[in-house]
Design a protein around this motif. Structure first.
Motif, PDB file in Angstrom:
ATOM      1  N   SER A 178     -38.776  33.962  80.403  1.00 15.66           N
ATOM      2  CA  SER A 178     -39.518  34.835  81.305  1.00 15.66           C
ATOM      3  C   SER A 178     -38.903  36.233  81.301  1.00 15.66           C
ATOM      4  N   THR A 179     -39.617  37.201  81.877  1.00 17.70           N
ATOM      5  CA  THR A 179     -39.061  38.556  81.953  1.00 17.70           C
ATOM      6  C   THR A 179     -37.772  38.562  82.748  1.00 17.70           C
ATOM      7  N   PHE A 180     -37.729  37.791  83.822  1.00 15.64           N
ATOM      8  CA  PHE A 180     -36.492  37.709  84.601  1.00 15.64           C
ATOM      9  C   PHE A 180     -35.376  37.087  83.779  1.00 15.64           C
ATOM     10  N   GLY A 181     -35.689  36.030  83.026  1.00 10.39           N
ATOM     11  CA  GLY A 181     -34.677  35.326  82.237  1.00 10.39           C
ATOM     12  C   GLY A 181     -34.242  36.079  80.991  1.00 10.39           C
ATOM     13  N   ARG A 182     -35.168  36.827  80.364  1.00  8.59           N
ATOM     14  CA  ARG A 182     -34.860  37.568  79.131  1.00  8.59           C
ATOM     15  C   ARG A 182     -34.214  38.914  79.404  1.00  8.59           C
ATOM     16  N   VAL A 183     -34.748  39.595  80.441  1.00  7.63           N
ATOM     17  CA  VAL A 183     -34.406  41.003  80.631  1.00  7.63           C
ATOM     18  C   VAL A 183     -33.590  41.253  81.893  1.00  7.63           C
ATOM     19  N   GLU A 184     -34.154  40.891  83.028  1.00  3.67           N
ATOM     20  CA  GLU A 184     -33.603  41.359  84.304  1.00  3.67           C
ATOM     21  C   GLU A 184     -32.236  40.780  84.643  1.00  3.67           C
ATOM     22  N   VAL A 185     -32.084  39.464  84.528  1.00  2.00           N
ATOM     23  CA  VAL A 185     -30.808  38.873  84.933  1.00  2.00           C
ATOM     24  C   VAL A 185     -29.656  39.378  84.062  1.00  2.00           C
TER      25      VAL A 185
END
Length: 291
Positions: free
Chosen positions: A214-221
């Motif tokens: 996910s965007t959170f898992g790939r990028v944000e975290v």
């Protein structure tokens, strides 16, 4: 004295022929440009949102005048133009972060510490929460996120027209399309600028509440700055009427916990965080879990 009429006639004829040739060239060029602009390449994704530019401008004015009036000094005309210039006349499968840098320079916005809310597969619920808790911000509560939310856009190389018929699909055509690159870049900046305590709303009614893809898992975290963010709070929320599929003790959350702690950021987790749960129960007070 020699008669000058034949000379004048020749000059007039030359001027006429020049104008005729120029006119023919203009028509040919115009036809070619029209054909080029009307024959867009066909992609597998949905085309640009109708009235994209008008919507972008209207949202910018609404945000800067009503939603966050402290940003009223932002120039919405320049923002819209910079947004369009980022992708127009360019290959829609060759987007780079640099394409959006002029736009980002026009829109500098700071989210207060402890007020950043990430989400993954819980967009509607996260937005309901920040709508009530107005001091909190999801990415879509920032100016550029607000402008671009749920919009699509692309053009074609060498064309000044937007492609309203189709745009690249991130899986079937290319991942470096202008929409995907835009949201990845905004998500990266949003995470980098977070400070204090950050929150993330996750969906506990699916088997992997935390998804590395996910965007959170790939990028944000991975772009949370340990020098600025000292704690990440995960709120695992279960849909009313559905059987819980994941929780704070589940394997995917343990995966998230490991990633966060490896980055020297404290991690906490709450199942059905009360403030978010309350919003669910407002919509479905008859559910047994709300009694």
């Amino acid at each position: 004295m020699a008669d000058s009429r034949p000379k004048k006639a020749k000059i007039c004829l030359c001027i006429f022929l020049c104008l005729l040739v120029a006119g023919v060239i203009a028509v040919v060029v115009g036809v070619r440009m029209w054909r080029h602009s009307s024959e867009h390449k066909k992609w597998n994704g949905t085309g640009s949102t109708a009235h994209f530019q008008e919507i972008a401008l209207e949202r910018c004015y609404n945000y800067t005048q009503l939603v966050q009036p402290e940003l009223r000094d932002r120039d919405c005309q320049k923002i819209r133009e910079a947004f369009r210039n980022a992708f127009i006349s360019k290959d829609p499968c060759s987007a780079t972060e640099e394409d959006y840098h002029p736009l980002l320079k026009l829109v500098k916005q700071t989210v207060p510490c402890d007020k950043t809310v990430f989400w993954s597969k819980t967009k509607e619920l996260a937005h309901q929460y920040t709508k009530v808790q107005r001091e909190m911000f999801t990415l879509e509560d920032t100016l550029l996120g607000y402008i671009a939310d749920d919009l699509r856009w692309c053009g074609d190389a060498g064309s000044y027209e937007m492609n309203y018929q189709s745009c690249p699909h991130w899986k079937k055509d290319c991942s470096n399309n202008f929409v995907s690159v835009f949201w990845d870049l905004l998500s990266k900046r949003f995470a980098e600028n977070a400070c204090g305590v950050a929150q993330v709303v996750l969906n506990g009614s699916i088997s992997n509440a935390f998804d590395r893809k996910s965007t959170f898992g790939r990028v944000e975290v991975h772009n949370l700055n340990p020098m600025k963010v000292h704690t990440l709070q995960a709120w695992v929320i279960h849909d009313l009427g559905k059987f819980p599929s994941d929780s704070c003790s589940g394997s995917s959350i343990n995966d998230l916990r490991w990633i966060v702690m490896q980055r020297n950021i404290k991690f906490t987790c709450h199942d059905n965080y009360s403030s978010v749960k309350f919003l669910q129960c407002v919509k479905k007070p008859e559910d047994s879990s709300c009694r």
